[in-house]
Design a protein around this motif. Structure first.
Motif, PDB file in Angstrom:
ATOM      1  N   TRP A  21     -17.578 -10.710  -1.158  1.00  0.00           N
ATOM      2  CA  TRP A  21     -18.887 -11.741  -1.356  1.00  0.00           C
ATOM      3  C   TRP A  21     -19.339 -10.744  -2.981  1.00  0.00           C
ATOM      4  O   TRP A  21     -20.429 -11.788  -3.109  1.00  0.00           O
ATOM      5  CB  TRP A  21     -20.171 -10.470  -0.482  1.00  0.00           C
ATOM      6  N   LYS A  22     -19.162 -10.354  -4.091  1.00  0.00           N
ATOM      7  CA  LYS A  22     -19.328  -9.952  -5.257  1.00  0.00           C
ATOM      8  C   LYS A  22     -18.819 -11.184  -6.006  1.00  0.00           C
ATOM      9  O   LYS A  22     -19.906 -11.684  -6.646  1.00  0.00           O
ATOM     10  CB  LYS A  22     -18.807  -8.703  -5.311  1.00  0.00           C
ATOM     11  N   ILE A  23     -17.697 -11.545  -5.757  1.00  0.00           N
ATOM     12  CA  ILE A  23     -17.118 -12.069  -6.425  1.00  0.00           C
ATOM     13  C   ILE A  23     -17.222 -13.546  -6.121  1.00  0.00           C
ATOM     14  O   ILE A  23     -16.671 -14.644  -7.103  1.00  0.00           O
ATOM     15  CB  ILE A  23     -15.252 -12.218  -6.836  1.00  0.00           C
ATOM     16  N   GLY A  24     -17.406 -14.386  -5.050  1.00  0.00           N
ATOM     17  CA  GLY A  24     -17.792 -15.074  -4.536  1.00  0.00           C
ATOM     18  C   GLY A  24     -16.293 -15.582  -4.617  1.00  0.00           C
ATOM     19  O   GLY A  24     -15.922 -17.171  -4.769  1.00  0.00           O
ATOM     20  N   SER A  25     -15.195 -15.411  -3.917  1.00  0.00           N
ATOM     21  CA  SER A  25     -14.050 -15.396  -3.692  1.00  0.00           C
ATOM     22  C   SER A  25     -13.249 -14.826  -2.461  1.00  0.00           C
ATOM     23  O   SER A  25     -13.946 -13.879  -1.994  1.00  0.00           O
ATOM     24  CB  SER A  25     -13.788 -15.184  -4.500  1.00  0.00           C
ATOM     25  N   ALA A  26     -12.588 -16.075  -1.852  1.00  0.00           N
ATOM     26  CA  ALA A  26     -11.219 -14.807  -0.746  1.00  0.00           C
ATOM     27  C   ALA A  26     -10.633 -14.216  -1.277  1.00  0.00           C
ATOM     28  O   ALA A  26     -10.478 -13.515  -0.635  1.00  0.00           O
ATOM     29  CB  ALA A  26     -10.901 -16.676  -0.007  1.00  0.00           C
ATOM     30  N   ILE A  27     -10.405 -14.635  -2.625  1.00  0.00           N
ATOM     31  CA  ILE A  27      -9.028 -13.896  -2.923  1.00  0.00           C
ATOM     32  C   ILE A  27     -10.011 -12.036  -3.277  1.00  0.00           C
ATOM     33  O   ILE A  27     -11.137 -11.971  -4.887  1.00  0.00           O
ATOM     34  CB  ILE A  27      -8.898 -14.105  -4.176  1.00  0.00           C
ATOM     35  N   ASN A  28      -9.442 -10.926  -2.851  1.00  0.00           N
ATOM     36  CA  ASN A  28     -10.340 -10.024  -3.415  1.00  0.00           C
ATOM     37  C   ASN A  28      -8.823  -8.489  -3.494  1.00  0.00           C
ATOM     38  O   ASN A  28      -9.260  -7.943  -3.225  1.00  0.00           O
ATOM     39  CB  ASN A  28     -10.829  -9.552  -2.327  1.00  0.00           C
ATOM     40  N   HIS A  29      -7.162  -9.500  -3.820  1.00  0.00           N
ATOM     41  CA  HIS A  29      -6.440  -8.045  -3.554  1.00  0.00           C
ATOM     42  C   HIS A  29      -4.913  -9.344  -3.818  1.00  0.00           C
ATOM     43  O   HIS A  29      -5.049  -9.749  -4.152  1.00  0.00           O
ATOM     44  CB  HIS A  29      -6.187  -7.168  -2.193  1.00  0.00           C
ATOM     45  N   ILE A  30      -4.707  -8.220  -5.007  1.00  0.00           N
ATOM     46  CA  ILE A  30      -3.510  -8.535  -5.224  1.00  0.00           C
ATOM     47  C   ILE A  30      -2.492  -7.578  -5.414  1.00  0.00           C
ATOM     48  O   ILE A  30      -2.365  -6.613  -5.357  1.00  0.00           O
ATOM     49  CB  ILE A  30      -2.953  -9.045  -7.143  1.00  0.00           C
ATOM     50  N   SER A  31      -1.192  -8.938  -4.913  1.00  0.00           N
ATOM     51  CA  SER A  31       0.237  -7.628  -4.966  1.00  0.00           C
ATOM     52  C   SER A  31       1.362  -8.536  -5.850  1.00  0.00           C
ATOM     53  O   SER A  31       0.780  -9.116  -6.051  1.00  0.00           O
ATOM     54  CB  SER A  31       0.403  -7.485  -3.691  1.00  0.00           C
ATOM     55  N   ILE A  32       2.092  -7.900  -6.344  1.00  0.00           N
ATOM     56  CA  ILE A  32       3.522  -8.698  -7.007  1.00  0.00           C
ATOM     57  C   ILE A  32       4.764  -8.257  -5.862  1.00  0.00           C
ATOM     58  O   ILE A  32       4.880  -7.558  -5.582  1.00  0.00           O
ATOM     59  CB  ILE A  32       3.589  -8.105  -7.798  1.00  0.00           C
ATOM     60  N   GLY A  33       5.849  -9.341  -6.114  1.00  0.00           N
ATOM     61  CA  GLY A  33       7.009  -9.655  -5.511  1.00  0.00           C
ATOM     62  C   GLY A  33       7.474  -9.672  -6.629  1.00  0.00           C
ATOM     63  O   GLY A  33       7.812 -10.436  -7.574  1.00  0.00           O
ATOM     64  N   ALA A  34       8.981  -8.796  -6.487  1.00  0.00           N
ATOM     65  CA  ALA A  34       9.568  -8.690  -7.226  1.00  0.00           C
ATOM     66  C   ALA A  34      11.076  -8.425  -7.112  1.00  0.00           C
ATOM     67  O   ALA A  34      11.102  -7.150  -5.977  1.00  0.00           O
ATOM     68  CB  ALA A  34       9.543  -8.030  -8.914  1.00  0.00           C
ATOM     69  N   ASN A  35      12.364  -8.138  -7.245  1.00  0.00           N
ATOM     70  CA  ASN A  35      13.450  -7.977  -6.398  1.00  0.00           C
ATOM     71  C   ASN A  35      13.309  -7.610  -5.372  1.00  0.00           C
ATOM     72  O   ASN A  35      14.096  -6.811  -4.792  1.00  0.00           O
ATOM     73  CB  ASN A  35      13.365  -6.844  -7.195  1.00  0.00           C
ATOM     74  N   ASN A  36      12.885  -8.708  -4.389  1.00  0.00           N
ATOM     75  CA  ASN A  36      12.626  -8.858  -2.653  1.00  0.00           C
ATOM     76  C   ASN A  36      12.165  -7.712  -2.145  1.00  0.00           C
ATOM     77  O   ASN A  36      12.084  -7.108  -1.781  1.00  0.00           O
ATOM     78  CB  ASN A  36      14.394  -8.389  -2.343  1.00  0.00           C
ATOM     79  N   TYR A  37      10.546  -7.210  -3.023  1.00  0.00           N
ATOM     80  CA  TYR A  37      10.356  -6.204  -2.763  1.00  0.00           C
ATOM     81  C   TYR A  37       8.220  -6.303  -3.409  1.00  0.00           C
ATOM     82  O   TYR A  37       8.609  -7.510  -3.928  1.00  0.00           O
ATOM     83  CB  TYR A  37      10.180  -4.775  -3.031  1.00  0.00           C
ATOM     84  N   VAL A  38       7.484  -6.008  -2.641  1.00  0.00           N
ATOM     85  CA  VAL A  38       6.346  -6.317  -2.458  1.00  0.00           C
ATOM     86  C   VAL A  38       5.733  -5.073  -3.125  1.00  0.00           C
ATOM     87  O   VAL A  38       5.657  -4.500  -2.621  1.00  0.00           O
ATOM     88  CB  VAL A  38       5.509  -6.903  -1.667  1.00  0.00           C
TER      89      VAL A  38
END
Length: 153
Positions: A21-38
């Motif tokens: 709601w605050k950012i006006g976007s559906a994206i509210n979290h980030i994760s990182i994928g590398a070396n077959n892991y998240v």
């Protein structure tokens, strides 16, 4: 050359809904994928975790190609970050538009931005006031800029 993946999430729950709601976007979290892991820093886990599975709520993916040397440094950064506590003060500062954070702790944007330091990209957006959406679109623009630069050679 290897790829690092940034995943934008549409997480569920009350806090996630408030962020969306605050950012006006559906994206509210980030994760990182590398070396077959998240890898991700979440409030629910009180910090950085690693998993062999991607979450089901990914709605955007951006990848960056990095050198083998950068990739090794990124993997070390990600591995060394596992167990680092979540920065609840930065979450509050984001909600209130105030610059405040605990450098000994980390939240999702700040955690992801650490990779940009390794690859020498100047991330001028405030790490604790930028939204996950801001970060994901920054990566998208960075990737497009790098592709254009390679094509101009």
């Amino acid at each position: 050359m290897k790829e690092i993946h940034f995943y934008g999430h549409e997480s569920k729950g009350i806090i996630a809904g408030l962020i969306r709601w605050k950012i006006g976007s559906a994206i509210n979290h980030i994760s990182i994928g590398a070396n077959n892991y998240v890898f991700e820093s979440t409030a629910l886990s009180n910090g950085v975790t690693v998993s062999s599975r991607k979450r089901d709520d990914i709605i955007m993916k951006q990848s960056l190609v990095v050198t083998d040397d950068e990739y090794e440094k990124i993997i070390n950064y990600l591995d060394d970050s596992v167990g680092k506590e979540y920065d609840f003060s930065a979450f509050v500062s984001f909600a209130l538009n105030k610059k405040r954070q605990n450098d000994a702790k980390v939240f999702c944007n700040e955690f992801a931005a650490g990779i940009l330091d390794i690859i020498s990209v100047d991330y001028k957006i405030s790490r604790n006031l930028a939204s996950p959406k801001d970060f994901m679109y920054f990566i998208k623009g960075l990737k497009q800029g790098l592709l254009r630069a390679q094509n101009d050679k």
